[in-house]
Design a protein around this motif. Structure first.
Motif: not given
Length: 153
Positions: A103-124
């Motif tokens: 259902e997401k044919k227009e997307i080339d790649y997915f970046l999946k992040i499990n757990g906490e990072t030092e960045f929030d989603e907006f910064q990423l």
């Protein structure tokens, strides 16, 4: 008389999922993400295989031992050639595309992040968009995807 009991089980999708559209090859994007976020995505030679799709998608993975997070870069598209056995065909080979998330044919790649990072989603997303060769990047809510179970590995 026998009784049949069935248990309903739904996997919990508690990870950050970012969609990336890019003109870059997968290895180049992984290199630039490594440099931008100071991580070490490594290509998994066996890839991510699915028997029902009968294909293997490119897969890069990184486990951070200090923050207990894991990063995964997945290709959404797999372009391959199939050989036709029909003798009347002018062209014996044809290109076909398989998608990890249909259902997401227009997307080339997915970046999946499990757990906490030092960045929030907006910064990423902002940092990913700043990479030369990335067209766009945005957050995807996994619960809205019909084929979200392909992202469990």
């Amino acid at each position: 008389m026998t009784k049949v009991l069935s248990l309903g089980f739904e996997f919990e999708h508690d990870y950050t999922l970012i969609a990336i559209n890019s003109t870059l090859e997968d290895y180049r994007l992984a290199y630039l993400l490594n440099r931008e976020f100071n991580i070490r995505l490594k290509c998994q030679p066996e890839g991510l295989s699915f028997k029902d799709k009968n294909c293997t998608f490119t897969f890069f993975d990184y486990e951070c031992s200090s923050s207990f997070s894991s990063w995964s870069l997945l290709a959404n598209k797999l372009i391959y050639t199939s050989v036709s056995i029909n003798a009347n065909d002018l062209f014996k080979e044809e290109s076909k595309i398989n998608y990890l998330i249909n259902e997401k044919k227009e997307i080339d790649y997915f970046l999946k992040i499990n757990g906490e990072t030092e960045f929030d989603e907006f910064q990423l997303i902002k940092k990913i968009k700043s990479i030369k060769g990335v067209i766009t990047s945005f957050n995807v809510i996994p619960q809205t995807l019909k084929s979200k179970d392909y992202l469990i590995f």
